[in-house]
Design a protein around this motif. Structure first.
Motif, mmCIF file in Angstrom:
data_model
loop_
_atom_site.group_PDB
_atom_site.id
_atom_site.type_symbol
_atom_site.label_atom_id
_atom_site.label_comp_id
_atom_site.label_asym_id
_atom_site.label_seq_id
_atom_site.Cartn_x
_atom_site.Cartn_y
_atom_site.Cartn_z
ATOM 1 N N THR A 99 20.056 -39.023 37.036
ATOM 2 C CA THR A 99 20.823 -38.546 38.186
ATOM 3 C C THR A 99 22.173 -37.991 37.751
ATOM 4 O O THR A 99 22.718 -37.104 38.407
ATOM 5 C CB THR A 99 21.050 -39.679 39.215
ATOM 6 O OG1 THR A 99 21.816 -40.730 38.626
ATOM 7 C CG2 THR A 99 19.741 -40.231 39.738
ATOM 8 N N ILE A 100 22.712 -38.510 36.626
ATOM 9 C CA ILE A 100 23.964 -37.963 36.089
ATOM 10 C C ILE A 100 23.743 -36.523 35.631
ATOM 11 O O ILE A 100 24.567 -35.643 35.875
ATOM 12 C CB ILE A 100 24.484 -38.831 34.929
ATOM 13 C CG1 ILE A 100 24.861 -40.226 35.431
ATOM 14 C CG2 ILE A 100 25.679 -38.165 34.247
ATOM 15 C CD1 ILE A 100 25.263 -41.186 34.338
ATOM 16 N N ILE A 101 22.610 -36.280 34.955
ATOM 17 C CA ILE A 101 22.281 -34.918 34.526
ATOM 18 C C ILE A 101 22.176 -34.001 35.736
ATOM 19 O O ILE A 101 22.719 -32.886 35.751
ATOM 20 C CB ILE A 101 20.963 -34.916 33.727
ATOM 21 C CG1 ILE A 101 21.118 -35.742 32.453
ATOM 22 C CG2 ILE A 101 20.540 -33.486 33.395
ATOM 23 C CD1 ILE A 101 19.824 -35.922 31.684
ATOM 24 N N MET A 102 21.487 -34.475 36.772
ATOM 25 C CA MET A 102 21.348 -33.683 37.984
ATOM 26 C C MET A 102 22.712 -33.444 38.624
ATOM 27 O O MET A 102 23.012 -32.344 39.100
ATOM 28 C CB MET A 102 20.428 -34.394 38.982
ATOM 29 C CG MET A 102 20.037 -33.534 40.178
ATOM 30 S SD MET A 102 18.825 -34.347 41.243
ATOM 31 C CE MET A 102 19.858 -35.555 42.061
ATOM 32 N N PHE A 129 20.791 -24.945 45.997
ATOM 33 C CA PHE A 129 21.514 -25.462 47.161
ATOM 34 C C PHE A 129 23.013 -25.521 46.897
ATOM 35 O O PHE A 129 23.825 -25.129 47.737
ATOM 36 C CB PHE A 129 20.999 -26.858 47.512
ATOM 37 C CG PHE A 129 21.695 -27.478 48.693
ATOM 38 C CD1 PHE A 129 21.230 -27.265 49.981
ATOM 39 C CD2 PHE A 129 22.820 -28.282 48.525
ATOM 40 C CE1 PHE A 129 21.876 -27.834 51.078
ATOM 41 C CE2 PHE A 129 23.468 -28.846 49.601
ATOM 42 C CZ PHE A 129 22.993 -28.615 50.891
ATOM 43 N N MET A 130 23.391 -25.992 45.712
ATOM 44 C CA MET A 130 24.805 -26.201 45.411
ATOM 45 C C MET A 130 25.585 -24.895 45.268
ATOM 46 O O MET A 130 26.799 -24.878 45.461
ATOM 47 C CB MET A 130 24.954 -27.036 44.144
ATOM 48 C CG MET A 130 24.414 -28.443 44.272
ATOM 49 S SD MET A 130 25.105 -29.332 45.707
ATOM 50 C CE MET A 130 23.981 -30.737 45.790
ATOM 51 N N MET A 131 24.907 -23.793 44.937
ATOM 52 C CA MET A 131 25.608 -22.526 44.834
ATOM 53 C C MET A 131 25.599 -21.758 46.151
ATOM 54 O O MET A 131 26.109 -20.649 46.219
ATOM 55 C CB MET A 131 24.986 -21.645 43.747
ATOM 56 C CG MET A 131 23.570 -21.205 44.029
ATOM 57 S SD MET A 131 23.019 -19.837 42.962
ATOM 58 C CE MET A 131 23.904 -18.480 43.716
ATOM 59 N N ASN A 181 24.630 -29.905 39.426
ATOM 60 C CA ASN A 181 25.163 -29.632 40.764
ATOM 61 C C ASN A 181 26.616 -29.175 40.700
ATOM 62 O O ASN A 181 27.027 -28.245 41.419
ATOM 63 C CB ASN A 181 25.048 -30.882 41.638
ATOM 64 C CG ASN A 181 23.607 -31.241 41.949
ATOM 65 O OD1 ASN A 181 22.696 -30.445 41.727
ATOM 66 N ND2 ASN A 181 23.392 -32.440 42.446
ATOM 67 N N LEU A 182 27.408 -29.823 39.860
ATOM 68 C CA LEU A 182 28.814 -29.443 39.703
ATOM 69 C C LEU A 182 28.943 -28.019 39.180
ATOM 70 O O LEU A 182 29.744 -27.223 39.695
ATOM 71 C CB LEU A 182 29.520 -30.403 38.744
ATOM 72 C CG LEU A 182 29.985 -31.741 39.308
ATOM 73 C CD1 LEU A 182 30.557 -32.593 38.180
ATOM 74 C CD2 LEU A 182 31.035 -31.532 40.387
ATOM 75 N N ILE A 183 28.162 -27.687 38.173
ATOM 76 C CA ILE A 183 28.241 -26.353 37.571
ATOM 77 C C ILE A 183 27.931 -25.268 38.596
ATOM 78 O O ILE A 183 28.650 -24.259 38.705
ATOM 79 C CB ILE A 183 27.272 -26.246 36.375
ATOM 80 C CG1 ILE A 183 27.748 -27.143 35.222
ATOM 81 C CG2 ILE A 183 27.147 -24.798 35.895
ATOM 82 C CD1 ILE A 183 26.723 -27.319 34.116
ATOM 83 N N PHE A 184 26.898 -25.473 39.389
ATOM 84 C CA PHE A 184 26.504 -24.437 40.340
ATOM 85 C C PHE A 184 27.409 -24.414 41.566
ATOM 86 O O PHE A 184 27.525 -23.380 42.232
ATOM 87 C CB PHE A 184 25.027 -24.601 40.717
ATOM 88 C CG PHE A 184 24.107 -24.037 39.674
ATOM 89 C CD1 PHE A 184 23.672 -22.720 39.762
ATOM 90 C CD2 PHE A 184 23.710 -24.792 38.586
ATOM 91 C CE1 PHE A 184 22.853 -22.177 38.794
ATOM 92 C CE2 PHE A 184 22.890 -24.255 37.601
ATOM 93 C CZ PHE A 184 22.451 -22.945 37.704
#
Length: 475
Positions: free
Chosen positions: A320-323, A385-387, A327-330
């Motif tokens: 989940t940390i990788i995910m 979704f995050m972008m 999410n932060l990057i996008f």
């Protein structure tokens, strides 16, 4: 920034903004984004504790998966309540003091959820009554989330100049995702190297208690920021409003902006549908689609999804940390592009990516193939979704409603969003038990419909002042 009056209204030309004033706006709005960080922290902390809650409450008390789903999603009941009352508080006591109330609720919920036995129960002795008290504390935190989710972007949108408003409101979404990322890391750190029995007994308590630290910081920092100029004008506190505008713009632009704001707050009271029903419906549907595409299923149940792929408990928390990092990057990509490419293109591109991701997961679920490909499609889906739908919906909701009905209209849209969130996340355990392929296929279908909705109905607001958007609605 240069402003001039033409044909009885203020027209704004966006130009160079004094770097000192820009820094001031960014610092002030960053405090508001802590509300977004706590929004993300509070809603995602459950992902690490969800399995332990099932063991501690549902399994010990022989409760159904449906009851467990309600427990995991109970904070969303508070989010609906907080969203509904956010407009009332934002209009009565102001944006700033509503956020202060939210901070207090976050702090109370963090401590109460970690130790619900306080005063009335014995630790380590689960019961239905204790489960109810736990859910009450989660609902209290949810009310804080509901208030912050509506008022933080409202505060930022009302403080920010139009040429950087999209980026600053998008920072609120970055804070939400950063809060989720931090809590994924905290949850993993708490569970790392410990036995499942320890996590199920004590570890989940530390996960909830950890939220008290950012909640206390949010409360302290809020005491240092001003109220928004638009709220102050609505309460006839023009001198204070002008003083704050002068810290954001040069003197000419501050006067011109004050003129625009003052014109939008004439003596007549506006009813909710004074600008037509369509803009309210668009706000509600933006909120509903943001949830019906299934994002919070991926966030709340991420460790369980990864465990179904064969990962151990602490390994699933690490994934989940990788995910969260993806999410932060996008989300940063959205921040960098929302004021350049516009709101609509990002939403449509994101919908296409989410469709590919969810239909990919659905196809793998139907074929019974669970492995690295599932993780890849989940990342494609969450990155898309995050972008797009993550930050851009909040930007639009902070922009599309006119000044005099913004608090009321935004409260309705946010309440609809949390109601949709509650429906989707609470029904997931039962739906996935029935058919994983159909469940993820449903979210893929919603992604397609979200693209069609944006293409047909959603207005573009890039580069316009809030008052210019309002004037466009009047026309």
């Amino acid at each position: 920034m240069i402003a001039y009056i033409k044909e009885g209204r203020v027209v704004e030309l966006l130009g160079h903004m004094n770097s000192k004033r820009t820094i001031y706006v960014v610092l002030v709005t960053m405090v508001a984004t802590l509300g977004g960080l706590l929004f993300g922290y509070d809603t995602a902390v459950i992902s690490g504790a969800e399995g332990s809650l099932q063991t501690y409450f549902a399994d010990n008390l022989n409760l159904s998966p449906f009851i467990h789903g309600l427990t995991v999603s109970s904070a969303l009941i508070g989010c609906i309540i907080g969203g509904l009352i956010s407009g009332f508080f934002a209009n009565r006591i102001g944006r700033k003091f509503t956020l202060i109330i939210a901070a207090v609720l976050f702090l109370l919920s963090a401590l109460g959820s970690a130790y619900p036995e306080l005063l009335f129960f014995e630790a380590g002795d689960p019961s239905v009554a204790l489960l109810i008290v736990f859910n009450i504390y989660r609902i209290i935190g949810g009310i804080g989330v509901g208030l912050a989710s509506a008022v933080a972007p409202m505060y930022i949108g009302e403080m920010a100049p139009p040429n950087i408003r999209g980026r600053l409101v998008s920072l609120n979404q970055f804070a939400i995702i950063f809060g989720q990322f931090v809590v994924y890391f905290v949850n993993w750190g708490i569970a790392r190297g410990e036995t499942a029995e320890w996590v199920d007994t004590l570890g989940w308590r530390y996960m909830f208690a950890s939220e008290a630290i950012p909640a206390a910081l949010f409360l302290l920092f809020l005491l240092t920021v001003p109220e928004t100029p638009r709220y102050l004008v609505s309460k006839n506190r023009d001198d204070k409003a002008m003083k704050i505008l002068s810290r954001i713009y040069d003197q000419t632009m501050a006067k011109a902006t004050f003129y625009e704001i003052n014109q939008s707050f004439d003596k007549r009271k506006e009813k909710l549908f004074a600008y037509g029903k369509l803009i309210i419906i668009i706000g509600i549907l933006l909120s509903i689609f943001q949830q019906f595409v299934g994002i919070n299923v991926a966030l709340y149940y991420a460790p369980r999804i990864f465990e179904s792929m064969g990962a151990a408990r602490d390994a699933s928390l690490f994934q989940t940390i990788i995910m969260g990092a993806v999410n932060l990057i996008f989300t940063v990509i959205a921040i960098m592009t929302v004021d350049k490419f516009g709101r609509k293109p990002l939403l449509i591109i994101g919908s296409i990516g989410m469709t590919i991701g969810m239909f990919g997961v659905s196809a793998l679920a139907f074929s019974g193939t669970i492995g690295i490909a599932t993780l890849v499609f989940i990342i494609i889906y969450t990155a898309s979704f995050m972008m797009s739908w993550g930050p851009v919906v909040w930007v639009l909701l902070s922009e599309i409603f006119p000044n005099k009905i913004r608090g009321q209209a935004l409260a309705i849209a946010v309440a609809a969003q949390w109601a949709a969130n509650y429906f989707i996340s609470s029904t997931y355990p039962a739906m996935i038990e029935f058919s994983g392929g159909l469940t993820y296929g449903f979210y893929g279908l919603m992604s397609i419909l979200s693209a069609l909705f944006v293409w047909k109905f959603v207005p573009e607001t890039k580069g316009k002042t809030l008052e210019e958007i309002e004037m466009g609605l009047k026309k």
